[in-house]
Design an enzyme around this catalytic site. Structure first.
Site, short mmCIF file in Angstrom:
data_model
loop_
_atom_site.label_atom_id
_atom_site.label_comp_id
_atom_site.label_asym_id
_atom_site.label_seq_id
_atom_site.Cartn_x
_atom_site.Cartn_y
_atom_site.Cartn_z
N SER A 255 0.86 -1.18 0.00
CA SER A 255 0.00 0.00 0.00
C SER A 255 0.90 1.24 0.00
O SER A 255 2.11 1.14 0.18
CB SER A 255 -0.87 0.02 1.26
OG SER A 255 -0.03 0.22 2.38
N LYS A 256 0.28 2.37 -0.17
CA LYS A 256 1.03 3.63 -0.14
C LYS A 256 1.85 3.71 1.14
O LYS A 256 2.99 4.11 1.15
CB LYS A 256 0.04 4.81 -0.19
CG LYS A 256 -0.34 5.20 -1.59
CD LYS A 256 0.37 6.53 -1.97
CE LYS A 256 0.44 6.71 -3.47
NZ LYS A 256 -0.86 6.90 -4.10
N ARG A 257 1.22 3.30 2.23
CA ARG A 257 1.86 3.41 3.54
C ARG A 257 3.12 2.54 3.62
O ARG A 257 4.10 2.89 4.25
CB ARG A 257 0.85 2.99 4.61
CG ARG A 257 1.19 3.43 6.02
CD ARG A 257 0.11 2.95 7.00
NE ARG A 257 -0.25 1.56 6.76
CZ ARG A 257 0.48 0.52 7.15
NH1 ARG A 257 1.60 0.72 7.82
NH2 ARG A 257 0.10 -0.73 6.90
N THR A 258 3.07 1.37 2.96
CA THR A 258 4.23 0.48 3.06
C THR A 258 5.19 0.67 1.88
O THR A 258 5.99 -0.20 1.59
CB THR A 258 3.79 -1.00 3.14
OG1 THR A 258 2.86 -1.27 2.09
CG2 THR A 258 3.14 -1.32 4.47
N GLY A 259 5.07 1.80 1.20
CA GLY A 259 6.11 2.12 0.22
C GLY A 259 5.75 1.87 -1.22
O GLY A 259 6.59 1.96 -2.09
#
Ligand code: GLU
Length: 496
Positions: A255-259
């Site tokens: 996801s965006k959060r995990t890069g």
């Protein structure tokens, strides 16, 4: 087929920016074709007019070029099996749809969205998979006309044969067995005649003579449908290789959060395409020699699709950072300067084009910063204290404290002297010895001398080694900055 020419394709839908997942798929298909001395194609799957846009098509072409994945045929390259944009192949799909219709492999379905929803619900209620129940399979000509008179416009459906087994020897996943009983009569053409993905992809892969379909495993459920279509049309069935999904370091969907990132995003942050390429190739694959930093040519030498892990691969942005750092450090000074300039220019730190003096200074600054860079986006912030004299308002609090120390005036004055007199070549070594003579001479500890010097030179206490910092500034600027520091101290001493 011993002397078959390998042909692979990347077939993106221009409905969004290219992400690392798509880029990895493209890279694997490209490597496979190149290693086999085959051909790599780019087909644009733009049959959904609402979601497709030329903007994204452009972006995909640009991103592939940026990564260095060249294609032999396709949009932007031409070729004898074109057009390579699906929206320009509608007549072909119509022709193959007619064939399916005539041979009884396809039929028109007039069910409305509400009717389909109802069918699905009633299937669920009976504990069956929610799907189309095939009620239009046997419509008489008369019934069809009646429905058309009601103003209904049909879709074309595939008549999925019952009781067939579809076996795929997937190059990555191994043997896969699908039962046609698990598939519904899927839609081939919309009422407006536009094809759906499975139909267009199966027809195009066959007509474009694709030998190996290499794509993400999210398409696994499409594979038996495409194979049935090829069989029904008497078209050759390609071989398949499905890549495992990419997960974040938390082993959850990326996801965006995990890069997760688009290539455009990585480019803007100053990742080097060669580093991205290298890291993407190592997702799910370990080179036999265990080496990590591998350039294109080395990848082409040893990449093996069959050795790709069949499970998910983990994309870790920190690993990518590590690769990027390696590639940044391996750049020649000139190249590093060339790649950094746009970032410095965007931050307004040097002119466009830079003056000869600016360029010279940037060269020294980049020499100093090169060992500590991870991405080029850091260049502006890291180079700023060298390229712009920080105003006292910009000084960090700890730097101001250093300057407030009673010994600082003496330290700055002595250092100015020492730099003015340092050996003519003003080499890092000459600067280093000039500076290192100061603490014993002044009877002060090293920190007491070097911290205020750093503070006066850059307004902060962190940064590269002091002698390198002074070297990057150059004698004139370093001396001027010390003088400014001294003036500032005097002004403060005089103020009430
Ligand atoms: N247009 C499809 C996608 O972007 C292509 C799938 C395939 O490679 O067959 O996912």
């Amino acid at each position: 087929m011993p002397d078959e020419v390998v042909r692979t394709r990347f077939a993106p839908s221009p409905t969004g920016l290219m992400h690392i997942g798509n880029a990895r798929t493209a890279l694997v298909a490209w490597l496979f074709a190149r290693r086999a001395g085959g051909r790599f194609l780019l087909r644009i799957e733009d049959t959904d007019p609402e979601r497709s846009s030329p903007f994204y098509e452009e972006a995909i072409l640009r991103d592939l070029r940026w990564l260095g994945l060249d294609w032999d045929e396709g949009v932007g390259a031409g070729g004898e099996y074109g057009p390579y944009r699906q929206s320009q192949r509608l007549d072909l799909y119509a022709r193959y749809a007619r064939k399916l219709l005539e041979s009884g492999w396809a039929y028109y379905c007039y069910c409305t969205a509400a009717e389909l929803a109802e069918q699905k619900e009633s299937a669920l209620a009976r504990g069956l998979p929610p799907r189309y129940d095939g009620r239009c399979r046997q419509l008489t000509e008369e019934k069809r006309r009646e429905l058309e008179r009601e103003g209904r416009r049909p879709v074309l459906r595939f008549r999925t044969p019952p009781g067939e087994e579809i076996v795929v020897e997937d190059l990555i996943k191994g043997r896969l067995v699908f039962a046609s009983a698990d598939l519904d009569d899927f839609v081939l053409l919309r009422p407006d005649g536009r094809p759906l993905y499975n139909f267009a992809a199966a027809v195009d892969d066959a007509l474009m003579r694709i030998t190996h379909v290499i794509r993400g495993e999210e398409h696994l459920s499409n594979t038996p449908r495409q194979i049935l279509l090829c069989r029904a049309l008497g078209l050759p069935v390609p071989r398949f290789a499905h890549l495992g999904v990419l997960l974040g370091p938390d082993r959850r969907k990326l996801s965006k959060r995990t890069g997760a990132a688009s290539l455009a995003d990585l480019r803007e942050h100053g990742y080097l395409p060669e580093a991205v390429l290298n890291y993407l190739a190592l997702l799910g694959w370990s080179p036999p020699g265990g080496e990590e930093v591998m350039r294109r040519e080395e990848l082409l030498q040893s990449f093996a699709l069959e050795k790709l892990g069949s499970g998910p691969a983990v994309f870790d942005r920190q690993r990518l950072d590590w690769f990027n750092g390696q590639y940044l450090r391996a750049l020649s000074r000139e190249e590093l300067v060339g790649r950094s300039l746009p970032f410095l220019q965007a931050a307004g730190l040097v002119g466009t084009p830079p003056s000869a003096e600016e360029r010279e200074r940037v060269e020294r600054v980049m020499a100093v910063l090169q060992p500590e860079l991870t991405v080029l986006a850091e260049v502006a912030a890291k180079a700023k204290p060298f390229l712009q004299v920080p105003s006292p308002q910009e000084w960090e609090a700890e730097a101001q404290q250093e300057l407030a120390h009673p010994q600082t005036r003496l330290v700055l004055a002595e250092a100015r002297e020492a730099l003015q007199q340092a050996a003519d070549d003003f080499s890092p070594e000459a600067i280093r010895s000039a500076l290192h003579r100061l603490p014993p001479r002044l009877g002060l500890g090293k920190g007491r001398v070097f911290r205020p010097l750093r503070a006066a030179l850059t307004g902060r206490l962190s940064g590269p080694e002091l002698h390198l910092l002074v070297w990057a500034l150059g004698r004139e600027d370093a001396v001027a900055r010390l003088e400014r520091g001294l003036k500032e101290l005097k002004r403060e001493a005089n103020s009430p």
